[in-house]
Enzyme design. Structure first.
Site, PDB file in Angstrom:
ATOM      1  N   LYS A  70     -44.244  16.472 -58.211  1.00 55.20           N
ATOM      2  CA  LYS A  70     -43.924  15.188 -57.556  1.00 55.20           C
ATOM      3  C   LYS A  70     -44.809  14.084 -58.100  1.00 55.20           C
ATOM      4  CE  LYS A  70     -42.358  17.641 -53.545  1.00 55.20           C
ATOM      5  NZ  LYS A  70     -42.763  18.401 -52.386  1.00 55.20           N
ATOM      6  N   GLN A 102     -45.764  18.490 -47.207  1.00 54.57           N
ATOM      7  CA  GLN A 102     -45.344  19.668 -47.967  1.00 54.57           C
ATOM      8  C   GLN A 102     -45.291  20.890 -47.047  1.00 54.57           C
ATOM      9  OE1 GLN A 102     -44.281  19.715 -51.145  1.00 54.57           O
ATOM     10  NE2 GLN A 102     -43.891  21.903 -50.989  1.00 54.57           N
ATOM     11  N   ASP A 157     -37.757  13.245 -47.015  1.00 53.64           N
ATOM     12  CA  ASP A 157     -37.184  14.591 -47.069  1.00 53.64           C
ATOM     13  C   ASP A 157     -35.847  14.686 -46.326  1.00 53.64           C
ATOM     14  OD1 ASP A 157     -38.446  16.674 -48.484  1.00 53.64           O
ATOM     15  OD2 ASP A 157     -40.099  16.763 -47.048  1.00 53.64           O
TER      16      ASP A 157
HETATM   17  N1  GUN Z   1     -41.341  23.068 -49.555  1.00 51.03           N
HETATM   18  C1  GUN Z   1     -40.342  23.622 -50.288  1.00 51.03           C
HETATM   19  N2  GUN Z   1     -39.306  22.762 -50.415  1.00 51.03           N
HETATM   20  C2  GUN Z   1     -39.664  21.640 -49.750  1.00 51.03           C
HETATM   21  C3  GUN Z   1     -39.030  20.390 -49.541  1.00 51.03           C
HETATM   22  O1  GUN Z   1     -37.896  20.122 -49.965  1.00 51.03           O
HETATM   23  N3  GUN Z   1     -39.740  19.479 -48.824  1.00 51.03           N
HETATM   24  C4  GUN Z   1     -40.969  19.749 -48.312  1.00 51.03           C
HETATM   25  N4  GUN Z   1     -41.578  18.805 -47.605  1.00 51.03           N
HETATM   26  N5  GUN Z   1     -41.588  20.901 -48.501  1.00 51.03           N
HETATM   27  C5  GUN Z   1     -40.940  21.834 -49.212  1.00 51.03           C
END
Ligand code: GUN
Length: 285
Positions: free
Chosen positions: A53, A97, A120
């Site tokens: 990211k 996360q 998200d």
């Molecule tokens: N962990 C695995 N996939 C995701 C996601 O799409 N968003 C978040 N916040 N955590 C994750």
């Protein structure tokens, strides 16, 4: 022989386009979009996602702040961080996360994020908007899967789509997005009987089950488009592998995505899109 759809290449070209747009917006509005990521603990998968990211933000010109905290932090402290970011007018998007450590209620933390900063798309309000076809933020992996299908101009309407997995993050929302594009959608899960009989009718097969190489050749229709959402660790080789047995399935499919380099890069790309969307709404208010 299938055509391999490279999510990595698709994401790359979309990021170049986004970078151009962000440059213009930054000049026009006086600041770049800003994404804040909260990472609790050191789960290797999460650390690697967060790095991805950060890299994408740099490529696109989005300001990124990653707040790293040890897994001994309390839920209350995480909620305080979220609250501070909610109130920070210079922050457009907030991502916590997942997974969070077991002593925290993930749902409580996620729902504390301001809905207009929820990049998200996990907030109740954004989930409801998806199901009621109202404007809102659509979660990144499902959105990325639709962009992958659109990248090959696949005519989704009227096709039979089978989704394996019913998670809130992937299975359920991608099923809704496919339904909104007029596919006939079936969701399979751990209690589904005769799963191969169902999956082998799919024109579009989305595997989001979290089991290495779960989808074998006998489960796939000749000419199907196969989208592999799985990110699993092969314990013998220690390499990443998907939910699809690629070597077996690839000869039967017309199009297929790989792991890594398929859905994953498109998830991050859609996160950038969602951050820009939140920023534009935010800055125009
Ligand atoms: N962990 C695995 N996939 C995701 C996601 O799409 N968003 C978040 N916040 N955590 C994750």
């Amino acid at each position: 022989m299938a055509t391999i759809i490279s999510g990595k290449e698709l994401a790359k070209s979309k990021k170049v386009q986004m970078a151009e747009e962000v440059k213009k917006y930054t000049a026009k509005y006086g600041r770049a979009p800003h994404l804040a990521v909260i990472l609790v603990g050191e789960d290797p998968g999460s650390v690697s996602y967060v790095k991805g990211k950060e890299k994408a933000c740099i490529e696109v010109g989005i300001t990124n702040t990653t707040i790293r905290k040890p897994d001994t932090i309390s839920e209350e402290e995480v909620l305080e961080i979220v609250e501070a970011l909610n109130n920070d007018e210079g922050v457009d998007g907030i991502l916590v996360q997942l997974p969070l450590p077991k002593h925290m209620r993930s749902e409580k933390v996620i729902q504390a994020i301001r809905k207009d900063k929820d990049v998200d798309g996990f907030h109740f309000s954004n989930v409801a908007s998806l199901y009621l076809k109202q404007p809102g933020i659509v979660s990144c992996t499902p959105k990325g899967i639709i962009e992958i299908l659109d990248s090959i101009s696949y005519p989704i309407e009227g096709k039979r789509a089978v989704v394996i997995g019913r998670s809130n993050i992937v299975g359920m929302p991608v099923s809704k997005l496919l339904l909104d594009r007029n596919a006939t959608v079936t969701i399979c899960h751990s209690r589904t009987q005769n799963i191969a009989e169902i999956t082998s009718q799919a024109d579009i097969l989305v595997a989001a089950v979290g089991k290495p190489r779960f989808v074998t050749a006998d489960m796939v229709k000749e000419g199907a488009v196969v989208i592999d959402v799985g990110v699993n660790r092969d314990l013998t080789t220690n390499k990443l592998c998907g939910d699809v047995h690629f070597a077996e399935v690839e000869p039967k499919a017309s199009y297929i995505t790989k792991v890594p380099g398929g859905v994953g890069p498109m998830t991050i790309c859609c996160l950038m899109e969602n951050t820009i969307e939140c920023y534009l709404k935010h800055i125009k208010e």
